[in-house]
Write a protein that holds these residues in place. Sequence first.
Motif, mmCIF file in Angstrom:
data_model
loop_
_atom_site.group_PDB
_atom_site.id
_atom_site.type_symbol
_atom_site.label_atom_id
_atom_site.label_comp_id
_atom_site.label_asym_id
_atom_site.label_seq_id
_atom_site.Cartn_x
_atom_site.Cartn_y
_atom_site.Cartn_z
ATOM 1 N N UNK A 94 0.835 -1.203 0.000
ATOM 2 C CA UNK A 94 0.000 0.000 0.000
ATOM 3 C C UNK A 94 0.866 1.248 0.000
ATOM 4 N N UNK A 95 0.432 2.251 -0.738
ATOM 5 C CA UNK A 95 0.993 3.597 -0.632
ATOM 6 C C UNK A 95 -0.162 4.530 -0.314
ATOM 7 N N UNK A 96 -0.051 5.188 0.817
ATOM 8 C CA UNK A 96 -1.098 6.102 1.278
ATOM 9 C C UNK A 96 -0.665 7.530 0.960
ATOM 10 N N UNK A 103 3.539 0.770 2.865
ATOM 11 C CA UNK A 103 3.612 -0.519 3.541
ATOM 12 C C UNK A 103 4.182 -1.525 2.563
ATOM 13 N N UNK A 104 5.276 -2.173 2.953
ATOM 14 C CA UNK A 104 6.016 -3.003 2.009
ATOM 15 C C UNK A 104 6.533 -4.249 2.714
ATOM 16 N N UNK A 160 8.067 3.964 10.492
ATOM 17 C CA UNK A 160 6.992 4.215 11.446
ATOM 18 C C UNK A 160 6.559 2.940 12.155
ATOM 19 N N UNK A 161 6.541 1.834 11.431
ATOM 20 C CA UNK A 161 6.076 0.593 12.030
ATOM 21 C C UNK A 161 6.729 -0.628 11.415
ATOM 22 N N UNK A 162 6.701 -1.729 12.143
ATOM 23 C CA UNK A 162 7.266 -2.991 11.668
ATOM 24 C C UNK A 162 6.368 -4.153 12.070
ATOM 25 N N UNK A 163 6.415 -5.186 11.259
ATOM 26 C CA UNK A 163 5.916 -6.489 11.670
ATOM 27 C C UNK A 163 7.136 -7.379 11.825
ATOM 28 N N UNK A 201 12.263 -9.299 10.567
ATOM 29 C CA UNK A 201 11.368 -8.270 10.024
ATOM 30 C C UNK A 201 10.679 -8.827 8.780
ATOM 31 N N UNK A 202 9.351 -8.771 8.751
ATOM 32 C CA UNK A 202 8.602 -9.274 7.602
ATOM 33 C C UNK A 202 7.879 -8.184 6.819
ATOM 34 N N UNK A 203 7.501 -7.099 7.482
ATOM 35 C CA UNK A 203 6.834 -5.979 6.801
ATOM 36 C C UNK A 203 7.269 -4.685 7.473
ATOM 37 N N UNK A 204 7.195 -3.589 6.734
ATOM 38 C CA UNK A 204 7.593 -2.293 7.280
ATOM 39 C C UNK A 204 6.673 -1.201 6.766
ATOM 40 N N UNK A 205 6.518 -0.170 7.580
ATOM 41 C CA UNK A 205 5.806 1.040 7.171
ATOM 42 C C UNK A 205 6.826 2.170 7.103
#
Length: 455
Positions: A94-96, A103-104, A160-163, A201-205
Motif C-alpha cells: 500500500x501507498x497512502x 507498507x512493504x 513508522x512501524x514494523x511487523x 522483520x517481515x513488513x515495514x511502514x
Amino acid sequence: MQSLVADLERSLGAGGLVSGETAAEQAFSPWTRLGKPMAIARPRSTDEVAQVLRTAGKAGVPVVPWGGRTGLVDGAHAEGAIALSLERMAAIEEIDPIGSTMTVQAGCVLEKACEAADAAGLFLPLDLGARGSATVGGVVSTNAGGNRVIRYGMTRDMILGLEVVLADGTVIPAMNRLIKNNTGYDLKQLFIGSEGTLGVVTRAVFRLRAKPASQSTAFLAVDGFAALPKLLRRVDSELGGALSAFEVMWPAFYELVTTEPAAGRSILPPGHDFYVLVESLGADPQADGERFEEVLAGVLEDGLAADAVVAKSQGERDRMWALRDDVRQTARNGPTVVFDISLPIPQMEAYLDEVRQALTGRWPRAELTVFGHLGDGNLHLIAGVGDSKARHEIEDIVYGPLKARGGSVSAEHGIGLQKLAYLPASRSAAELALMRTLKSTLDPRGILNPGKVVG
C-alpha cells in the motif's frame, strides 16, 4: 536433520525450500561469506516465516535471515543453519498518499520501493550503492545509512512501524502509521539495526516525503582538510536546509575511479587534496538552481573550494554519482580490507594520518583509499597491504585509535561476525551486558543469527 528438512518442505510447499547442492550453489556473494546453509527456506507469508522459526526452534537448528546478500560484515553467514530468504515476500502492499506512508514486505528490493514512491508522486529518501540488490528487510535490520543521511537520517528515522516474527514464532504486528504515538515502549527500535538477532522483520511502514521538484548537483575541488568542514557548514546554512548530500573523495579514490579500467572520466583535474560531490533537493527548479550556483560562487570567491562544475543535465548528474558509487575499483590492485567507521569531523585528519603512518610503517607499500559521507561523520577506508592474511593486523591498526577519539567501529554496515571482537571499542561493558540480556530474553535458545553482534 532430514526430518527437519522434510517438515519444512511440507509446510512451505512447492519451491519453498532449497536444499542440497542447489542451496550450496545459491550461497554465493562477491561481497560477503555466506557459508554452506543446510537449506534455504523461501516463505511466502508471515505465517510461513513463523512456521519456519517454530520448526527450526524445536529442532534446535539456527536460522539466519537473508536479504540481498550484499552486506560487508558476514552478517548473513549461515554455515550449517537454515537460511531464511524473504525473496518471495516482495510486495508493495500500500501507498497512502494522504498519510504519506508506504507498507512493504521485507523482501522488496529497495530500488523498487523508491521507484514505487516516485510513481505515486512521493519520495522515499533512503539511497545507497546497493540499492538495486539490498532488500527492505536488510536495510531495516542493519539500520542502513547511505547518501542522504545528512538531511533525512538513517533507516530508523524513516520507519513508522514494523511487523516482526520472534524466535518462537510469535508475530509482533507493530505496524504503526502515526508520526506521533507515545504509547509505551517503541518496540520497533529493538529490531532496527539488530541484524536479525532479535527477530525477523517481515513488513515495514515507511514514512514518505514530498517529492522534490529540483535537484542541484555539483563537483568541487578542495585544497586542505580544514576547508572541508567550513565548506560543509557554509553550503548547509546558505542552502537553507536543502543540502541532501556531501560526499568526499580523497585523491587516491578519485584517481581509481577516473582511470582505466574504470568507466568514469575526470570531472575536475587531478592534483587537488579532495573532491566533493554536493547535492541539494528543493521545490522550485529555477530559484533553487540559481541559489545553488550563487552559493557555489561564494565559496569559490572565498577560497573554500578551488574549482567547481555544476551538473546541467541528468546525464551529468549521473556521471558525478557514478564516480562516487564505483567502489569496486578499490579492489583492482589486489586484496583489500574494507572499513566503515565514523568519528567527529575535527578528529578525522589526525586519525587518518595515524592510520596511514601505522600501515606504511608495518608494510612500506601499503595503500589506504578513503571516501565518505563526511557530513554525517562516516568514512569508508579500504586498506591494501599485499598480504591477504594480514586482516587482523590491519583491523587492529584501523580500529585501535577510534575509542580515544570518540569514534565507532561501524557507521552503517553493522557488526556481523567481522567486527564482533572490536565492539567493546565503541560500547561500554554495561551496554554490552544489556544487549546480551535482550538477546537471551527474546531468543533464549539462541537460534536467530547466532554468533552475530553480541556473540
